[in-house]
Design an enzyme around this catalytic site. Structure first.
Site, PDB file in Angstrom:
ATOM      1  N   LYS A 113      -3.060  -0.262  -4.002  1.00  0.00           N
ATOM      2  CA  LYS A 113      -3.090   1.114  -3.495  1.00  0.00           C
ATOM      3  C   LYS A 113      -1.703   1.628  -3.135  1.00  0.00           C
ATOM      4  O   LYS A 113      -1.484   2.839  -3.082  1.00  0.00           O
ATOM      5  CB  LYS A 113      -4.045   1.212  -2.312  1.00  0.00           C
ATOM      6  CG  LYS A 113      -5.495   1.036  -2.743  1.00  0.00           C
ATOM      7  CD  LYS A 113      -6.473   1.209  -1.610  1.00  0.00           C
ATOM      8  CE  LYS A 113      -7.908   1.177  -2.098  1.00  0.00           C
ATOM      9  NZ  LYS A 113      -8.307  -0.175  -2.594  1.00  0.00           N
TER      10      LYS A 113
HETATM   11  C1  LIG Z   1      -9.239  -0.411  -3.596  1.00  0.00           C
HETATM   12  C2  LIG Z   1      -9.228  -1.750  -4.231  1.00  0.00           C
HETATM   13  C3  LIG Z   1      -9.964  -2.018  -5.403  1.00  0.00           C
HETATM   14  C4  LIG Z   1     -10.867  -0.981  -6.061  1.00  0.00           C
HETATM   15  O1  LIG Z   1     -10.150   0.064  -6.674  1.00  0.00           O
HETATM   16  P1  LIG Z   1     -10.885   1.439  -7.069  1.00  0.00           P
HETATM   17  O2  LIG Z   1      -9.812   2.341  -7.520  1.00  0.00           O
HETATM   18  O3  LIG Z   1     -11.545   1.913  -5.800  1.00  0.00           O
HETATM   19  O4  LIG Z   1     -11.866   1.125  -8.123  1.00  0.00           O
HETATM   20  C5  LIG Z   1      -9.885  -3.278  -5.961  1.00  0.00           C
HETATM   21  N1  LIG Z   1      -9.142  -4.250  -5.396  1.00  0.00           N
HETATM   22  C6  LIG Z   1      -8.424  -4.035  -4.263  1.00  0.00           C
HETATM   23  C7  LIG Z   1      -7.658  -5.156  -3.686  1.00  0.00           C
HETATM   24  C8  LIG Z   1      -8.432  -2.783  -3.654  1.00  0.00           C
HETATM   25  O5  LIG Z   1      -7.736  -2.590  -2.535  1.00  0.00           O
END
Ligand SMILES: *Cc1c(COP(=O)(O)O)cnc(C)c1O
Length: 532
Positions: A113
């Site tokens: 993120k």
């Molecule tokens: C947020 C997140 C995801 C999922 O990603 P999306 O864009 O919501 O599908 C997967 N793995 C981790 C470690 C995350 O923080």
């Protein structure tokens, strides 16, 4: 480039409006009014570009120069990725021939993120500063009060993206005692004046309900200009498209293949994406639609499998577990009941199955797609389910497939990738989210005609969404019986050492009550020296 809402009631929004408002006035999500094509010689011209250079090229296809002049966009990009620990920003690790891991966790909070939120923080600051500079002397100050709820990953990435940004205050609510110790420490040890952590007595859902309540409170919202950083913000999706291109070029460079050669054309690129809210994999869809050669985007879900079930039954059904909530799994950042970004894909599927030539983008068809999506979202809200025509799912299957991975498989995958007995394979410590993507990819390779390079023509790239140290319990549990494995030595990064003992700042909220939270927000804003 202008933006429209997936529910048909809003169009001709600027990029700035789409990013700063987050959600459309009709409750829909913003999408670009058309998907830009790549420039004719992109393969030759971009082949040697850095992540940052690729970012400027790609982002500027979606952001007009009149909105952010290219030189300023380049500065925003530079600043956003200077915080990453890898020169490549998102480096590619080879596991075996034809099988790679795209490491998205080299940002400040060790999860993917960061790639989007480091950029979004700078973007908010840029737009606010510009609005303020246009005010006459003594005019008002444009500010943003970001309020969000987190079960862990989003909160820390948002805090690190927004810390110290001018005219932005950030309030992150987490359920007291229900986030992992590392995640809690990551959030609460950020001591910048504009960062506020609220630990609420209650569950994650309670926190989310409070946030929704605050956004729905017109008076409070108008007074404080609430902003959101959840994954529906268009800028987050856009920033994530860049690493699909980066992966493509760095892979061809590592194989010493010219991107514009027939040899490059013969390779099929498959991406496996650990998926929760569908933001990460949706960015891959935009890259594909722009023209990045993509064979399959594999949606890898854990046992919260609404997307997997959709591809089987063609029904999108919110299925609550025995306790009425999400299933708690080893990959908690993917524990969702519905995937909020899926709405964006649905819009394209409707528009393209309704048109005769498969790609007409007449306004009439766009409006119709908006109506259909709007109806479906109503049905979801009222009945918890809606059905999609078979042709639309077939359309999606042209590039997507979905898989579901259990906790047992996740642990087994972490173990087998660490203790590999295959002489041609590198040992690698997967975090549980990445392990879901890897397990899905392996299963897919076994059950399809796919032949991974160089025996065949396919390359599988699994997106690694978190560093294994972030989810130490799951990783340690999977590897505890392995002789010689030492978590502190083999996994723990320098940055995490001593984190748990660092000074913290957090405000405890003794009841999950919106009024208590509003009181805390106003008190702490005053403490920042902000008058309202
Ligand atoms: C947020 C997140 C995801 C999922 O990603 P999306 O864009 O919501 O599908 C997967 N793995 C981790 C470690 C995350 O923080």
């Amino acid at each position: 480039m202008q933006y429209r809402s997936t529910r048909g009631q809003a169009k001709n929004y600027s990029f700035e409006e789409a990013v700063m408002t987050g959600l459309g006035p009709d409750g829909g999500l913003f999408i670009p009014q058309e998907i830009p094509a790549l420039p004719a010689n992109w393969r030759q011209d971009w082949a040697q570009f850095s992540f940052q250079e690729l970012a400027v090229e790609i982002l500027s296809l979606f952001i007009d120069d009149s909105e952010i002049p290219r030189a300023e966009l380049a500065q925003l990009v530079e600043r956003s990725y200077a915080t990453f620990r890898s020169e490549d920003v998102t480096p590619l690790a080879k596991i075996r021939n034809g099988f790679y891991i795209l490491e998205l966790f080299h940002g400040p909070t060790f999860a993917f993120k960061d790639v989007a939120l480091q950029f979004v923080g700078n973007l908010f600051e840029y737009f606010l500063e510009r609005r303020n500079s246009r005010e006459p002397a003594g005019g008002k100050t444009h500010r943003l009060t970001v309020v969000g709820a987190t079960s862990g990953d989003t909160g820390s990435a948002a805090i690190y993206g927004l810390r110290n940004k001018k005219n932005v205050s950030v309030f992150i609510l987490h359920p007291n005692g229900r986030v992992s110790p590392i995640q809690e420490a990551q959030m609460t040890t950020v001591l910048d004046k504009n960062v506020h952590n609220l630990s609420v007595e209650g569950t994650f859902d309670d926190c989310q309900d409070i946030v929704k309540n605050l956004f729905g409170n017109k008076e409070f919202n108008n007074r404080h200009h609430l902003g959101a950083v959840n994954s529906i913000n268009w800028a987050r999706i856009l920033a994530q498209t860049v690493y699909y291109f980066q992966a493509y070029f760095s892979l061809l460079r590592s194989l010493d293949i010219d991107a514009a050669s027939p040899e490059a054309d013969a390779i099929k690129f498959d991406f496996s994406v650990p998926t929760g809210n569908f933001g990460d994999v949706l960015a891959g869809y935009y890259a594909y639609r722009m023209g990045l050669p993509t064979n399959k985007l594999l949606i890898a879900t854990n046992e919260n499998d609404i997307l997997y079930r959709f591809f089987k039954s063609h029904a999108y059904e919110k299925q609550t577990g025995a306790d009425g909530g999400v299933k708690a799994t080893l990959s908690p950042a993917m524990d969702i009941l519905v995937s909020s970004n899926f709405e964006r894909l649905l819009w394209y599927l409707v528009r393209e199955t309704e048109s005769d030539d498969g790609k007409s983008d007449s306004e009439e068809l766009c409006d119709k797609a908006g109506q259909t999506v709007n109806n479906w979202m109503q049905e979801l809200k009222e009945k918890g389910v809606f059905r999609v025509a078979d042709e639309a799912v077939l359309k999606a299957r042209e590039v997507f497939d979905a898989a579901r991975v259990t906790d047992v498989e996740t642990s087994a995958t972490i173990l087998s990738y660490y203790t590999t007995e295959n002489a041609d394979q590198c040992s690698y410590v997967l975090d549980p989210h990445t392990a879901v993507g890897v397990a899905a990819a392996d299963d897919y390779i076994q059950n399809t005609e796919i032949k991974t390079h160089p025996a065949g023509s396919d390359i599988f790239i699994c997106l690694a969404t978190a560093h294994p140290a972030k989810f130490s319990e799951a990783v340690e549990a999977a590897l505890k019986t392995t002789p010689g494995f030492n978590f502190a030595q083999d996994v723990l990064p320098e940055e995490f050492r001593g984190l748990l003992e660092k000074e913290r700042r957090v405000t405890h909220v003794e009841r999950a009550d919106p009024q208590l939270v509003m009181d805390v927000i106003e008190k702490e804003l005053r403490g920042e020296g902000i008058s309202f």
